[in-house]
Design a protein around this motif. Structure first.
Motif, PDB file in Angstrom:
ATOM      1  N   SER A  31      -5.826   3.329  33.129  1.00  0.00           N
ATOM      2  CA  SER A  31      -4.469   2.778  33.102  1.00  0.00           C
ATOM      3  C   SER A  31      -4.181   2.124  31.761  1.00  0.00           C
ATOM      4  N   TYR A  34      -3.502   4.770  29.257  1.00  0.00           N
ATOM      5  CA  TYR A  34      -2.190   5.382  29.440  1.00  0.00           C
ATOM      6  C   TYR A  34      -1.120   4.606  28.681  1.00  0.00           C
ATOM      7  N   ILE A  35      -1.142   3.285  28.790  1.00  0.00           N
ATOM      8  CA  ILE A  35      -0.135   2.458  28.126  1.00  0.00           C
ATOM      9  C   ILE A  35      -0.325   2.487  26.608  1.00  0.00           C
ATOM     10  N   VAL A  39       2.236   4.184  23.516  1.00  0.00           N
ATOM     11  CA  VAL A  39       2.712   3.426  22.354  1.00  0.00           C
ATOM     12  C   VAL A  39       2.356   4.153  21.061  1.00  0.00           C
ATOM     13  N   THR A 109       6.876  10.545  31.905  1.00  0.00           N
ATOM     14  CA  THR A 109       5.609   9.846  32.129  1.00  0.00           C
ATOM     15  C   THR A 109       5.346   9.626  33.616  1.00  0.00           C
ATOM     16  N   SER A 113       2.070  11.222  35.561  1.00  0.00           N
ATOM     17  CA  SER A 113       1.064  10.399  36.230  1.00  0.00           C
ATOM     18  C   SER A 113       0.995  10.704  37.720  1.00  0.00           C
ATOM     19  N   THR A 299      -1.284   1.637  36.952  1.00  0.00           N
ATOM     20  CA  THR A 299      -0.410   1.828  35.801  1.00  0.00           C
ATOM     21  C   THR A 299       0.999   1.325  36.095  1.00  0.00           C
ATOM     22  N   LEU A 302       0.822  -2.489  35.966  1.00  0.00           N
ATOM     23  CA  LEU A 302       0.712  -2.981  34.590  1.00  0.00           C
ATOM     24  C   LEU A 302       1.996  -2.744  33.801  1.00  0.00           C
ATOM     25  N   GLY A 303       2.618  -1.593  34.052  1.00  0.00           N
ATOM     26  CA  GLY A 303       3.880  -1.304  33.372  1.00  0.00           C
ATOM     27  C   GLY A 303       4.966  -2.284  33.758  1.00  0.00           C
ATOM     28  N   LEU A 307       5.120  -4.192  30.377  1.00  0.00           N
ATOM     29  CA  LEU A 307       6.241  -3.532  29.710  1.00  0.00           C
ATOM     30  C   LEU A 307       7.583  -3.776  30.388  1.00  0.00           C
ATOM     31  N   GLU A 309       8.721  -2.598  33.110  1.00  0.00           N
ATOM     32  CA  GLU A 309       9.302  -1.364  33.638  1.00  0.00           C
ATOM     33  C   GLU A 309       9.768  -1.579  35.074  1.00  0.00           C
TER      34      GLU A 309
END
Length: 385
Positions: A31, A34-35, A39, A109, A113, A299, A302-303, A307, A309
């Protein structure tokens, strides 16, 4: 004495849960990659170059460790083993990783995933074909593996096809999502991207299957990992020179692109190949891939936190379904291991010999056994006819 028993019991329980802890930890590692990778792509990183650089990092780390730690147990390298390693170095470092990145660029994305969650089903089917897995519909745990795989795929499809209302976990998520929206790919690119993603999952599943067979011939996980990364450098470089004619793509600075190479090389190539190899030898490839749906859940979390999201109701429902299917598969695999251990114990036990001094013999089908009699003579028991 009680302290020793408690320590022994803790150690035994820890050995049982180690494969589970290893695979869950690995999903956190994926994960993070992935982030970081996304980037780096936004800063102009080529996915072909990233594949090469990450395996250079992995080789520099894993090769010395494998050389010193396995110098006494490493088998002799043979041509069949080397050819298998060469195929492994192409299937995962070159084919799978680049197909996945190209498919993600042609779709989205989120879709990419979610597509990876069909990996357990593909691996399960391939494991059945190559007889690495068995299914007995009369056994509950075998049925559980089939049902759990189907439920996991269903959960992944829910996350992909059903969006639902947006859930607000942090302030400013909706604004970030709207401002960060991008143009949707065309229908033709979407179909092409979907084919690439499915082919990527097929390549990844093939990697696990071939890795399982290779470790049986060459039981040295660290050395296998080092060889895969080393061969992946050369095979990936050839592919990069073919598809990337601009040599400037090889240059990277001290930024997210370098971080992506180091992180993915250390965690997701070096450590991941080794951990997956160890767990595959112990539990099989289906057990390893059954944890991959967790990566999408981690993910998404965490996103949302890092981020900002947006998270939707469909993702939450799909995550619950995926966890249910994952638990079912893991439960079925755990029962497989219990039955296998009991069978090995039965095979390791010596055949019981009944002491019959009256007759001076004991009869077993197809086996001759010398049984001492009370008179000190030996009587040979003949096979039953």
């Amino acid at each position: 004495m009680e302290d020793q028993n408690a320590s022994s019991g803790f150690g035994k329980n820890f050995r049982k849960v180690k494969p589970y802890l290893a695979m869950v930890s690995l999903q956190f590692g994926y994960s993070g990659m992935y982030i970081i990778t996304m980037v780096s792509f936004k800063h102009g990183m080529s996915h072909w170059v990233l594949s090469v650089y990450r395996h250079i990092v992995a080789t520099l780390i894993m090769a010395p460790i494998a050389f010193f730690l396995e110098r006494k147990i490493r088998p002799k390298m043979t041509l069949p083993v080397f050819l298998r390693l060469a195929v492994l170095g192409f299937v995962e470092p070159v084919l799978d990783q680049n197909l996945y990145n190209m498919g993600m660029k042609n779709t989205s994305t989120t879709f990419a995933s979610a597509t990876v969650n069909v990996l357990p089903a593909i691996t399960f089917i391939m494991a059945l074909i190559f007889r690495l897995e068995t299914v007995n519909l009369r056994k509950i745990h075998s049925v559980a593996k089939v049902i759990g795989t189907a439920v996991t795929v269903s959960g992944a499809m829910v996350m992909t096809l059903y969006k639902g209302p947006a859930l607000q976990f942090a302030k400013g998520q909706a604004t970030h999502h709207e401002s960060g929206s991008t143009t949707q790919p065309s229908e033709q690119n979407w179909v092409l991207g979907t084919v690439m993603l499915l082919a990527s999952c097929g390549g990844w599943a093939s990697f696990f299957i071939l890795q399982s067979f290779t470790l049986k011939m060459y039981p040295a996980e660290l050395s296998v990992t080092a060889w895969i990364c080393f061969l992946g450098i050369f095979e990936g470089s050839i592919a990069t020179l073919i598809f990337e004619r601009d040599m400037s793509v090889w240059s990277i600075g001290i930024d997210s692109r370098l971080l992506a190479c180091v992180y993915s090389g250390l965690v997701c190539s070096g450590m991941a190949y080794y951990v997956q190899g160890v767990v595959t030898r112990e539990r099989g490839p289906v057990f390893v891939t059954s944890f991959s749906p967790l990566c999408m859940i981690i993910t998404a979390a965490l996103g949302s936190i890092v981020l900002a999201e947006q998270v939707y109701m469909g993702s939450v429902i799909g995550a619950i379904i995926i966890v249910s299917g994952l638990y079912t598969v893991v439960w079925g695999k755990s029962k497989d291991n219990v039955n296998k251990s009991e069978a090995e114990k039965r095979e390791g036990q010596e055949l019981p010999i009944k002491d019959s001094t009256a007759s001076g013999s004991d009869i077993f089908d197809g086996i001759e056994i010398n049984v001492p009699t009370g008179a000190g003579k030996n009587v040979v028991a003949s096979p039953r006819t």
